[in-house]
Write a protein that holds these residues in place. Structure first.
Motif, short mmCIF file in Angstrom:
data_model
loop_
_atom_site.label_atom_id
_atom_site.label_comp_id
_atom_site.label_asym_id
_atom_site.label_seq_id
_atom_site.Cartn_x
_atom_site.Cartn_y
_atom_site.Cartn_z
N GLY A 378 0.81 -1.21 0.00
CA GLY A 378 0.00 0.00 0.00
C GLY A 378 0.85 1.26 0.00
N PRO A 379 0.17 2.40 0.02
CA PRO A 379 -1.29 2.52 0.05
C PRO A 379 -1.91 2.40 -1.34
CG PRO A 379 -0.30 4.70 0.15
CD PRO A 379 0.84 3.72 0.14
N THR A 380 -3.10 1.81 -1.40
CA THR A 380 -3.83 1.71 -2.66
C THR A 380 -5.24 2.24 -2.46
OG1 THR A 380 -4.45 -0.57 -2.07
CG2 THR A 380 -2.55 -0.29 -3.51
N PRO A 381 -5.67 3.18 -3.29
CA PRO A 381 -7.06 3.65 -3.18
C PRO A 381 -8.02 2.50 -3.45
CG PRO A 381 -5.74 5.07 -4.63
CD PRO A 381 -4.93 3.84 -4.37
N LEU A 382 -9.07 2.42 -2.67
CA LEU A 382 -10.08 1.39 -2.88
C LEU A 382 -11.22 1.98 -3.71
CD1 LEU A 382 -10.26 -0.24 0.69
CD2 LEU A 382 -8.94 -1.00 -1.30
N ARG A 383 -11.73 1.18 -4.63
CA ARG A 383 -12.85 1.64 -5.46
C ARG A 383 -14.08 0.78 -5.18
NH1 ARG A 383 -9.02 -0.67 -8.99
NH2 ARG A 383 -9.67 -2.73 -9.81
N ALA A 384 -15.23 1.37 -5.37
CA ALA A 384 -16.49 0.71 -5.08
C ALA A 384 -16.65 -0.56 -5.91
CB ALA A 384 -17.65 1.66 -5.32
N ALA A 385 -17.42 -1.52 -5.38
CA ALA A 385 -17.65 -2.78 -6.08
C ALA A 385 -18.87 -3.46 -5.50
CB ALA A 385 -16.43 -3.68 -5.95
N ASP A 386 -19.35 -4.47 -6.20
CA ASP A 386 -20.40 -5.34 -5.67
C ASP A 386 -19.72 -6.49 -4.94
OD1 ASP A 386 -22.27 -3.71 -6.82
OD2 ASP A 386 -22.68 -5.03 -8.53
N ILE A 387 -20.11 -6.71 -3.68
CA ILE A 387 -19.42 -7.66 -2.81
C ILE A 387 -20.44 -8.63 -2.20
CG2 ILE A 387 -17.84 -7.91 -0.86
CD1 ILE A 387 -17.35 -4.85 -1.11
N GLU A 388 -20.04 -9.90 -2.08
CA GLU A 388 -20.85 -10.91 -1.40
C GLU A 388 -20.18 -11.26 -0.08
OE1 GLU A 388 -23.93 -13.45 -0.58
OE2 GLU A 388 -23.80 -12.25 -2.42
N VAL A 389 -20.90 -11.11 1.03
CA VAL A 389 -20.34 -11.38 2.36
C VAL A 389 -20.04 -12.88 2.49
CG1 VAL A 389 -20.92 -11.49 4.81
CG2 VAL A 389 -21.44 -9.43 3.49
N PRO A 390 -18.80 -13.25 2.86
CA PRO A 390 -18.45 -14.67 2.97
C PRO A 390 -18.68 -15.27 4.35
CG PRO A 390 -16.47 -13.34 3.17
CD PRO A 390 -17.63 -12.38 3.01
N ASP A 391 -18.47 -14.48 5.39
CA ASP A 391 -18.60 -14.96 6.77
C ASP A 391 -18.74 -13.74 7.68
OD1 ASP A 391 -15.81 -14.18 7.88
OD2 ASP A 391 -15.30 -15.35 6.12
N LEU A 392 -18.90 -13.98 8.97
CA LEU A 392 -19.18 -12.89 9.90
C LEU A 392 -18.09 -11.82 9.91
CD1 LEU A 392 -20.75 -11.58 12.21
CD2 LEU A 392 -19.64 -13.19 13.78
N ARG A 393 -16.87 -12.19 10.24
CA ARG A 393 -15.79 -11.19 10.37
C ARG A 393 -15.35 -10.67 9.01
NH1 ARG A 393 -17.32 -10.28 15.40
NH2 ARG A 393 -17.33 -12.22 16.59
N GLY A 394 -15.28 -11.57 8.02
CA GLY A 394 -14.95 -11.13 6.67
C GLY A 394 -16.00 -10.18 6.14
N GLY A 395 -17.27 -10.44 6.48
CA GLY A 395 -18.36 -9.58 6.03
C GLY A 395 -18.25 -8.17 6.58
N PHE A 396 -17.94 -8.05 7.87
CA PHE A 396 -17.78 -6.71 8.44
C PHE A 396 -16.57 -6.02 7.84
CE2 PHE A 396 -17.01 -3.40 11.56
CZ PHE A 396 -18.30 -3.00 11.89
N SER A 397 -15.53 -6.80 7.53
CA SER A 397 -14.33 -6.23 6.90
C SER A 397 -14.65 -5.71 5.51
CB SER A 397 -13.24 -7.29 6.83
OG SER A 397 -12.92 -7.77 8.13
N HIS A 398 -15.48 -6.44 4.75
CA HIS A 398 -15.91 -5.96 3.44
C HIS A 398 -16.71 -4.66 3.58
CE1 HIS A 398 -15.61 -10.20 1.49
NE2 HIS A 398 -14.44 -9.60 1.58
N LEU A 399 -17.51 -4.59 4.63
CA LEU A 399 -18.28 -3.38 4.88
C LEU A 399 -17.35 -2.19 5.14
CD1 LEU A 399 -21.16 -2.31 5.17
CD2 LEU A 399 -21.08 -2.96 7.58
#
Length: 439
Positions: A378-399
């Motif tokens: 990094g650092p790398t700018p993050l860009r918006a995307a369509d995401i599917e939540v995989p699990d509880l902690r990973g899902g909050f991380s995607h959020l």
């Protein structure tokens, strides 16, 4: 159809939120109440899906459950425990893995237990072999059937001397819930000693159990004939507190987490400061913020307590995408916990995963073809995307990633997040996040 959340990112999260009791304690203490022949009361209980699931399972077994959601108080009366129908257990448990912990208490109260096929988050095999092996050591008979596992104790349960190959939290909980009413003495070597485990021990002791914990990860239990009820205030959820702290860091924000407790978060706070975040501990909680300037790359290895817990790893990796340089993260607790990084790469993050043990000592996953190390550039700018939540902690991380990214993201499957994060939608809005549920 899974729930979808529209997230307009790029705005720092700022404000105050409150965090209540730890999911990983409350759900286990509710099961422990099955052992008592008098009512128990738990306080500081969060309104999360796991509490709802355990409440339902307890009711199926004849337990009276009275939950005052607003006060965060749950009262449990297990004086009339009964056998539940197999189909009802299966239907209510869903993907939850909590039924495995019902076995010890139900064997003591009813002489038998049944657990359906177990689900859970897709972060590793999470085998129940430890659990079944422990139950057999106590004298239980395990009968595997097409619809699940039937367990009996025709001669009762007797204490045992057990050494775990790895300090598994779930296996330690299983042993505690089984040993406290088993005949004779039990000794567990290489036990897990997480704060949530110590809280469960304290709760069981208040119910009448005799348990001692040595400094070398040895737990000793003297079985008793009867346990009563107890009142206990749950410790704060340190995983949720750390998740919001990482959200502040990734978005350049400033979040006061009321209820957060320094004592269970020592390893996290040290790492948070090394990365370049800042925090202030008060009697009311902990304030976390990004002080400006560059975040720093780090070398990090997850470990059992008192190390850096695995559940903090995923949200922190999101923040590390904004750090300058190469960060190395070695996951030693769950073998497949970097699956969530695929979505981050789709958002512009530069993350590579490896089978080798990077940045630390070789671990039990080395040379076993598990992608359990990651290098984050990094650092790398993050860009918006369509995401599917995989699990509880990973899902909050995607959020968190969607909140840090420029543009509008659609996060699908957010239902999973309700398993462990109380009112996360309300908290997001309180912090100024621009989020909108979609039909």
């Amino acid at each position: 159809m899974s729930a979808v959340l529209q997230v307009n990112g790029g705005t720092p999260l700022k404000g105050e939120i409150s965090v209540r009791g730890a999911k990983n304690f409350v759900s286990k203490a509710m099961v422990a109440a099955l052992l008592g022949e008098d009512p128990s009361e738990l306080r500081n209980v969060p309104q999360i899906k796991d509490v709802e699931v355990v409440s339902g399972l307890l009711r199926l077994h004849g337990v009276t459950v009275d939950y005052d959601v607003e006060a965060g108080v749950i009262r449990l009366d297990s004086s009339d425990v009964e056998t539940a129908h197999v189909a009802d257990i299966d239907a209510h448990a869903g993907s939850s893995r909590i039924p495995i912990l019902f076995c010890g208490p139900l064997l003591h109260r009813l002489g038998e237990a049944f657990i359906p096929d177990l689900g859970g988050c897709r972060i590793g095999d999470r085998p129940i072999d430890y659990h079944l092996s422990i139950l057999r050591e106590f004298g239980a008979v395990v009968d595997k059937r097409p619809q699940g596992i039937h367990i009996t104790a025709p001669r009762g349960l007797t204490g045992a001397k057990i050494a775990l190959p790895y300090p598994s939290v779930g296996a330690t909980e299983q042993l505690l819930l089984t040993a406290v009413r088993a005949k004779g003495k039990t000794e567990l070597s290489n036990a897990a000693t997480e704060p949530e485990i110590m809280a469960l021990i304290a709760f069981l002791q208040r119910m009448g159990a005799i348990i001692s914990v040595d400094t070398d990860r040895v737990i000793r239990i003297e079985g008793v004939d009867r346990l009563g009820g107890a009142t206990y205030t749950a410790l704060t959820d340190r995983i949720e507190a750390g998740s919001w702290a990482c959200a502040a860091l990734a978005t350049g924000g400033d979040i006061m987490v009321r209820g957060a407790d320094q004592h269970g978060m020592m390893a996290f706070l040290n790492t948070f400061r090394k990365v370049g975040g800042d925090f202030e501990v008060t009697d009311e909680g902990i304030r976390f913020w990004h002080p400006g300037g560059e975040l720093k790359s780090i070398v990090l290895e997850t470990d059992v307590h008192p190390g850096f817990m695995t559940d903090w790893q995923q949200p922190l990796v999101v923040a590390l995408t904004q750090a300058t340089g190469l960060s190395i993260v070695h996951e030693t607790v769950y073998e497949n916990r970097f699956g969530f990084t695929e979505a981050l790469r789709g958002m512009g993050a530069q993350i590579q995963v490896y089978r080798e043990c990077l940045g630390g000592s070789p671990c039990r996953f080395g040379h076993r073809n598990f992608n359990h190390s990651a290098v984050v550039s990094g650092p790398t700018p993050l860009r918006a995307a369509d995401i599917e939540v995989p699990d509880l902690r990973g899902g909050f991380s995607h959020l968190i990633a969607a909140l840090a990214a420029e543009g509008t993201s659609r996060v699908s499957g957010i239902d999973i997040i309700y398993r462990g994060y109380e009112d996360f939608m309300g908290k997001l809005r309180a912090l100024g996040a621009d989020v909108q549920p979609l039909d």
